[in-house]
Enzyme design. Structure first.
Site, mmCIF file in Angstrom:
data_model
loop_
_atom_site.group_PDB
_atom_site.id
_atom_site.type_symbol
_atom_site.label_atom_id
_atom_site.label_comp_id
_atom_site.label_asym_id
_atom_site.label_seq_id
_atom_site.Cartn_x
_atom_site.Cartn_y
_atom_site.Cartn_z
ATOM 1 N N GLY A 90 23.469 27.468 88.161
ATOM 2 C CA GLY A 90 24.745 26.759 88.196
ATOM 3 C C GLY A 90 24.680 25.445 87.435
ATOM 4 O O GLY A 90 25.065 25.377 86.286
ATOM 5 N N SER A 186 19.415 31.374 84.152
ATOM 6 C CA SER A 186 20.347 30.320 83.778
ATOM 7 C C SER A 186 19.820 28.944 84.188
ATOM 8 O O SER A 186 18.726 28.568 83.784
ATOM 9 C CB SER A 186 21.724 30.605 84.362
ATOM 10 O OG SER A 186 22.701 29.832 83.734
ATOM 11 N N TYR A 187 20.567 28.190 85.014
ATOM 12 C CA TYR A 187 20.075 26.868 85.412
ATOM 13 C C TYR A 187 18.824 26.966 86.284
ATOM 14 O O TYR A 187 18.116 25.972 86.466
ATOM 15 C CB TYR A 187 21.155 26.064 86.140
ATOM 16 C CG TYR A 187 20.847 24.586 86.182
ATOM 17 C CD1 TYR A 187 21.190 23.751 85.115
ATOM 18 C CD2 TYR A 187 20.164 24.028 87.255
ATOM 19 C CE1 TYR A 187 20.869 22.403 85.133
ATOM 20 C CE2 TYR A 187 19.841 22.684 87.289
ATOM 21 C CZ TYR A 187 20.203 21.872 86.220
ATOM 22 O OH TYR A 187 19.864 20.532 86.229
ATOM 23 N N ASP A 385 24.221 37.386 75.148
ATOM 24 C CA ASP A 385 24.660 36.180 75.854
ATOM 25 C C ASP A 385 24.807 35.039 74.861
ATOM 26 O O ASP A 385 23.881 34.758 74.097
ATOM 27 C CB ASP A 385 23.625 35.819 76.924
ATOM 28 C CG ASP A 385 23.908 34.488 77.605
ATOM 29 O OD1 ASP A 385 25.101 34.134 77.730
ATOM 30 O OD2 ASP A 385 22.956 33.820 78.022
ATOM 31 N N HIS A 437 24.271 37.526 79.999
ATOM 32 C CA HIS A 437 23.639 36.411 80.699
ATOM 33 C C HIS A 437 22.925 36.859 81.968
ATOM 34 O O HIS A 437 21.855 36.357 82.296
ATOM 35 C CB HIS A 437 24.721 35.378 81.035
ATOM 36 C CG HIS A 437 24.209 34.062 81.490
ATOM 37 N ND1 HIS A 437 23.477 33.226 80.672
ATOM 38 C CD2 HIS A 437 24.322 33.416 82.686
ATOM 39 C CE1 HIS A 437 23.168 32.126 81.335
ATOM 40 N NE2 HIS A 437 23.659 32.221 82.554
#
Length: 469
Positions: A90, A186-187, A385, A437
């Protein structure tokens, strides 16, 4: 105190007290473990042959910060399988919403948002898998100090996650010393190596070796602001999403600024790029977008300007989770405490995201430290992505200046190219063909093959290996 047969009675009493306390403590832990066990879920029309558990672990007594987890034992012989922790990013997105409900969990939510179906490519076919909503304010995780939600950041997230692991292992002592791996996307490209670093440092300073960390693996991971930005611009241009002129302006005006610190002039060019992208899903550029969600390219450009990279893949998969996990009967089955449950459960918390405090521009220094520590480290990338694209990951790996130990080449699954791979001294890179992603969402079978190779410490399968089998 008097002594009997050479033993001081005071010492005998203390020893007896310690023994009783230890036994009682173990029994309490076992009791809580059983209390966390989940029976049949609402909308579950099938039986499973593995146990799963969910609940809270308090990571800070003073602030009453508690993290929510959901744990699935391996389908077969869990006592012989490793333990894997999965984290979504996030920052502010739920590992329950994404990791469990649409990626690597054994149950996924149907389009009716009321029923579940079996994921045939669940990672608990290979390991015991633990999902954590971190930090507080994400999913069902909470704090009784409302200010905590406004003060999340990388440093405290790693500290709380380490505290969670240590306390969770007290609740599930059968997993102490078990081979342990961390994975995410991701994060979580920040969360995963930072937690691994915290574990390594804790183990170096403590006699407690209950966390037997062997390695970590991250996908489409935010790693280094400079290289991530450089890779995004190049990927968008090379796939024909933006014009030559805009690509040149992004490089000249934005000057590869960080994801967080961008100038007003750079923001104007990002707006132009957003208009050129059109209404596509930048998390998966070749699949349809959910038409009731607005302009996705505008959203991603906003993310690039703020440094907040969301987990929100569409079309519309998260909508099902939003409805399902807001059902009172579902929350009750998962042991969500109504007293601390959010008024509305969300896949991602805007409050957490928009108030994020500390985030380093790069975690490459963490990689260098952990490579030296001998951990097994893999980076994987879905190659469709445009948020944290394959180019960004390759630029970051190149910045580590690691010598290669095997040539670049394709890997195979069922006789077809599954992607490409490169081995370096201390790190393995794997791309996943046709994945966006969220690699396990787009290419679940290939993602399971990836997890199998990572956990076994073997290279991705080659065509010759398949031909000989």
């Amino acid at each position: 105190m008097k002594s009997i047969m050479g033993f001081n009675l005071h010492h005998v009493f203390l020893l007896f007290t310690v023994m009783i306390t230890t036994v009682v403590g173990v029994e309490i832990g076992r009791t809580q473990q059983e209390l966390d066990r989940v029976s049949k879920l609402p909308g579950q029309s099938f039986n499973v042959n593995f146990a799963h558990y969910s609940g809270y672990v308090t990571v800070n007594e003073k602030a009453e910060r508690a993290l929510f987890y959901w744990f699935f034992e391996a389908e077969e012989d869990p006592s012989s399988k490793p333990l894997v922790l999965w984290l979504n990013g996030g920052p502010g997105c739920s590992s329950i919403a994404y990791g469990v409900a649409e990626e690597i969990g054994p149950f996924h939510v149907q389009a009716d948002a009321q029923t579940l179906y079996v994921n045939p490519y669940s990672w608990n076919k290979l390991a015991n898998v633990l999902f954590l909503d971190s930090p507080v304010g994400v999913g069902f995780s909470y704090s009784n100090n409302s200010q905590d939600l406004l003060n999340n950041g990388d440093k405290r997230t790693a500290e709380d996650s380490l505290a969670f692991l240590l306390k969770w292992l007290e609740r599930f002592p059968q997993y102490k010393g078990r081979e342990f791996y961390i994975s995410g996307e991701s994060y979580a490209g920040h969360y995963v190596p930072q937690l691994a670093q915290a574990v390594v440092r804790y183990n170096n300073l403590s006699e407690d070796k209950s966390i037997n960390l062997k390695g970590y693996m991250v996908g489409n991971a935010l790693t280094d602001d400079y290289n991530d930005h450089l890779g995004v611009f190049q990927f968008m241009w090379s796939t024909g999403l933006i014009s030559d002129q805009t690509y040149k302006l992004l490089n000249d005006v934005c000057d590869y600024q960080s994801f967080i610190h961008t100038s007003e002039e750079c923001n104007k060019i990002l707006d132009i790029a957003s208009a050129e992208l059109g209404n596509i899903d930048t998390y998966s550029i070749f699949t349809p977008s959910c038409t009731n969600r607005g302009n996705f390219s505008n959203k991603i450009m906003k993310k690039l300007r703020t440094g907040r990279v969301s987990e929100k893949y569409d079309p519309c998969t998260e909508d099902h989770s939003t409805v399902y996990f807001n059902l009172p009967e579902v929350q009750n089955a998962l042991h969500v405490d109504p007293a601390v449950a959010p008024s509305k459960w969300k896949t991602c918390s805007d409050v957490v995201n928009e108030n994020w405090k500390d985030t380093p521009r790069s975690v490459l220094d963490v990689y260098s430290e952990l490579i030296s520590a001998g951990l097994r480290i893999w980076m994987f990338s879905g190659d469709t992505d445009a948020v944290i694209p394959v180019t960004s990951t390759l630029y970051s790996i190149d910045a580590l200046k690691l010598p290669t130990t095997s040539p670049w080449g394709a890997w195979y699954h069922n006789g077809q190219v599954g992607g490409w791979t490169q081995q370096y001294a201390g790190l393995t890179f794997v791309s996943v063909r046709g994945a966006g992603h969220e690699v396990p969402l787009h290419r679940p079978e290939l993602a399971l093959e990836l997890a199998k190779a990572f956990l076994s410490g073997t290279p991705m399968p080659q065509l010759t290996e398949l031909s000989d089998s």
